[in-house]
Design a protein around this motif. Structure first.
Motif, PDB file in Angstrom:
ATOM      1  N   GLU A  45       0.850  -1.184   0.000  1.00 39.72           N
ATOM      2  CA  GLU A  45       0.000   0.000   0.000  1.00 39.72           C
ATOM      3  C   GLU A  45       0.888   1.236   0.000  1.00 39.72           C
ATOM      4  OE1 GLU A  45      -2.313   0.616   3.569  1.00 39.72           O
ATOM      5  OE2 GLU A  45      -0.720  -0.179   4.815  1.00 39.72           O
ATOM      6  N   TRP A  46       0.366   2.300  -0.582  1.00 40.21           N
ATOM      7  CA  TRP A  46       1.079   3.568  -0.560  1.00 40.21           C
ATOM      8  C   TRP A  46       0.760   4.266   0.746  1.00 40.21           C
ATOM      9  CZ3 TRP A  46       4.867   4.922  -3.682  1.00 40.21           C
ATOM     10  CH2 TRP A  46       4.954   4.312  -4.922  1.00 40.21           C
ATOM     11  N   VAL A  47       1.786   4.771   1.404  1.00 39.23           N
ATOM     12  CA  VAL A  47       1.635   5.485   2.661  1.00 39.23           C
ATOM     13  C   VAL A  47       2.102   6.921   2.446  1.00 39.23           C
ATOM     14  CG1 VAL A  47       2.371   5.578   5.070  1.00 39.23           C
ATOM     15  CG2 VAL A  47       2.088   3.361   3.952  1.00 39.23           C
ATOM     16  N   LYS A  48       1.323   7.866   2.944  1.00 37.49           N
ATOM     17  CA  LYS A  48       1.697   9.272   2.832  1.00 37.49           C
ATOM     18  C   LYS A  48       2.488   9.677   4.062  1.00 37.49           C
ATOM     19  CE  LYS A  48      -2.152  10.426  -0.097  1.00 37.49           C
ATOM     20  NZ  LYS A  48      -3.134  11.381  -0.493  1.00 37.49           N
ATOM     21  N   GLY A  49       3.497  10.487   3.839  1.00 36.25           N
ATOM     22  CA  GLY A  49       4.324  10.955   4.934  1.00 36.25           C
ATOM     23  C   GLY A  49       4.948  12.289   4.604  1.00 36.25           C
ATOM     24  N   VAL A  50       5.883  12.695   5.446  1.00 32.30           N
ATOM     25  CA  VAL A  50       6.592  13.953   5.265  1.00 32.30           C
ATOM     26  C   VAL A  50       8.084  13.651   5.352  1.00 32.30           C
ATOM     27  CG1 VAL A  50       6.959  16.262   6.221  1.00 32.30           C
ATOM     28  CG2 VAL A  50       4.691  15.233   6.291  1.00 32.30           C
ATOM     29  N   ASN A  51       8.861  14.164   4.420  1.00 35.04           N
ATOM     30  CA  ASN A  51      10.297  13.911   4.446  1.00 35.04           C
ATOM     31  C   ASN A  51      11.007  14.886   5.385  1.00 35.04           C
ATOM     32  OD1 ASN A  51      10.701  16.317   3.046  1.00 35.04           O
ATOM     33  ND2 ASN A  51      11.011  15.323   1.072  1.00 35.04           N
ATOM     34  N   ARG A  52      12.316  14.786   5.476  1.00 33.70           N
ATOM     35  CA  ARG A  52      13.081  15.611   6.424  1.00 33.70           C
ATOM     36  C   ARG A  52      13.044  17.098   6.089  1.00 33.70           C
ATOM     37  NH1 ARG A  52      18.806  13.032   5.183  1.00 33.70           N
ATOM     38  NH2 ARG A  52      18.139  12.324   3.170  1.00 33.70           N
ATOM     39  N   TYR A  53      12.586  17.445   4.890  1.00 37.23           N
ATOM     40  CA  TYR A  53      12.477  18.839   4.491  1.00 37.23           C
ATOM     41  C   TYR A  53      11.065  19.390   4.687  1.00 37.23           C
ATOM     42  CZ  TYR A  53      16.882  17.516   2.392  1.00 37.23           C
ATOM     43  OH  TYR A  53      18.145  17.037   2.204  1.00 37.23           O
ATOM     44  N   GLY A  54      10.195  18.579   5.266  1.00 38.64           N
ATOM     45  CA  GLY A  54       8.822  19.004   5.500  1.00 38.64           C
ATOM     46  C   GLY A  54       7.931  18.889   4.284  1.00 38.64           C
ATOM     47  N   GLU A  55       8.419  18.201   3.245  1.00 42.36           N
ATOM     48  CA  GLU A  55       7.639  18.035   2.011  1.00 42.36           C
ATOM     49  C   GLU A  55       6.825  16.743   2.068  1.00 42.36           C
ATOM     50  OE1 GLU A  55      11.155  20.027  -0.719  1.00 42.36           O
ATOM     51  OE2 GLU A  55      11.075  17.864  -0.448  1.00 42.36           O
ATOM     52  N   LYS A  56       5.659  16.780   1.467  1.00 42.89           N
ATOM     53  CA  LYS A  56       4.827  15.582   1.401  1.00 42.89           C
ATOM     54  C   LYS A  56       5.496  14.545   0.505  1.00 42.89           C
ATOM     55  CE  LYS A  56       0.527  18.053   2.109  1.00 42.89           C
ATOM     56  NZ  LYS A  56      -0.768  18.423   1.541  1.00 42.89           N
ATOM     57  N   THR A  57       5.374  13.285   0.890  1.00 43.67           N
ATOM     58  CA  THR A  57       5.951  12.195   0.111  1.00 43.67           C
ATOM     59  C   THR A  57       5.090  10.955   0.257  1.00 43.67           C
ATOM     60  OG1 THR A  57       7.984  10.950  -0.296  1.00 43.67           O
ATOM     61  CG2 THR A  57       7.443  11.397   1.986  1.00 43.67           C
ATOM     62  N   GLU A  58       5.307   9.990  -0.602  1.00 44.44           N
ATOM     63  CA  GLU A  58       4.620   8.703  -0.524  1.00 44.44           C
ATOM     64  C   GLU A  58       5.646   7.596  -0.653  1.00 44.44           C
ATOM     65  OE1 GLU A  58       1.600   8.472  -3.507  1.00 44.44           O
ATOM     66  OE2 GLU A  58       0.232   9.751  -2.407  1.00 44.44           O
ATOM     67  N   TYR A  59       5.408   6.501   0.040  1.00 48.02           N
ATOM     68  CA  TYR A  59       6.284   5.340  -0.039  1.00 48.02           C
ATOM     69  C   TYR A  59       5.464   4.079   0.143  1.00 48.02           C
ATOM     70  CZ  TYR A  59       5.970   5.846   5.043  1.00 48.02           C
ATOM     71  OH  TYR A  59       5.507   5.977   6.322  1.00 48.02           O
ATOM     72  N   LYS A  60       6.019   2.960  -0.268  1.00 45.98           N
ATOM     73  CA  LYS A  60       5.299   1.696  -0.184  1.00 45.98           C
ATOM     74  C   LYS A  60       5.581   0.987   1.132  1.00 45.98           C
ATOM     75  CE  LYS A  60       3.686   0.368  -4.508  1.00 45.98           C
ATOM     76  NZ  LYS A  60       3.532  -0.697  -5.430  1.00 45.98           N
ATOM     77  N   LYS A  61       4.551   0.351   1.627  1.00 42.48           N
ATOM     78  CA  LYS A  61       4.637  -0.497   2.805  1.00 42.48           C
ATOM     79  C   LYS A  61       4.200  -1.891   2.367  1.00 42.48           C
ATOM     80  CE  LYS A  61       2.709  -0.734   7.471  1.00 42.48           C
ATOM     81  NZ  LYS A  61       1.806  -0.039   8.395  1.00 42.48           N
ATOM     82  N   TYR A  62       5.051  -2.880   2.620  1.00 49.43           N
ATOM     83  CA  TYR A  62       4.787  -4.251   2.201  1.00 49.43           C
ATOM     84  C   TYR A  62       4.402  -5.102   3.394  1.00 49.43           C
ATOM     85  CZ  TYR A  62       7.403  -2.723  -1.921  1.00 49.43           C
ATOM     86  OH  TYR A  62       7.838  -2.050  -3.026  1.00 49.43           O
ATOM     87  N   TYR A  63       3.431  -5.983   3.202  1.00 44.78           N
ATOM     88  CA  TYR A  63       3.050  -6.913   4.251  1.00 44.78           C
ATOM     89  C   TYR A  63       2.559  -8.210   3.647  1.00 44.78           C
ATOM     90  CZ  TYR A  63      -1.454  -4.693   3.258  1.00 44.78           C
ATOM     91  OH  TYR A  63      -2.564  -4.206   2.615  1.00 44.78           O
ATOM     92  N   LEU A  64       2.597  -9.257   4.450  1.00 49.55           N
ATOM     93  CA  LEU A  64       2.184 -10.578   3.983  1.00 49.55           C
ATOM     94  C   LEU A  64       0.670 -10.653   3.925  1.00 49.55           C
ATOM     95  CD1 LEU A  64       4.740 -12.705   5.996  1.00 49.55           C
ATOM     96  CD2 LEU A  64       4.870 -12.018   3.602  1.00 49.55           C
ATOM     97  N   GLY A  65       0.162 -11.258   2.872  1.00 51.81           N
ATOM     98  CA  GLY A  65      -1.285 -11.394   2.717  1.00 51.81           C
ATOM     99  C   GLY A  65      -1.707 -12.844   2.785  1.00 51.81           C
ATOM    100  N   GLY A  66      -2.993 -13.028   2.852  1.00 54.66           N
ATOM    101  CA  GLY A  66      -3.524 -14.379   2.830  1.00 54.66           C
ATOM    102  C   GLY A  66      -3.382 -14.993   4.146  1.00 54.66           C
TER     103      GLY A  66
END
Length: 66
Positions: A45-66
């Motif tokens: 899933e894409w997760v929204k966050g803030v980087n060290r410069y205070g800018e909005k960013t998105e990154y992936k979070k992986y998890y096991l399914g099933g």
């Protein structure tokens, strides 16, 4: 490293690129996720966050399914 990433996901429930780098010393998480997906279901899933410069960013979070 593939097994280390899988073990991390089993223990903590999920993993991000930052966690992989800081906790496992892994800088190629997407490659190991690709390999793990050949054996088990991995969701992401894409997760929204803030980087060290205070800018909005998105990154992936992986998890096991099933």
């Amino acid at each position: 490293m593939k097994q280390r990433v899988l073990d991390y996901m089993l223990k903590f429930g999920s993993i991000t690129t930052k966690q992989a780098y800081e906790d496992l010393g892994c800088s190629r998480l997407s490659e190991y996720i690709r390999q793990i997906r050949q054996d088990v279901i991995v969701l992401d899933e894409w997760v929204k966050g803030v980087n060290r410069y205070g800018e909005k960013t998105e990154y992936k979070k992986y998890y096991l399914g099933g």
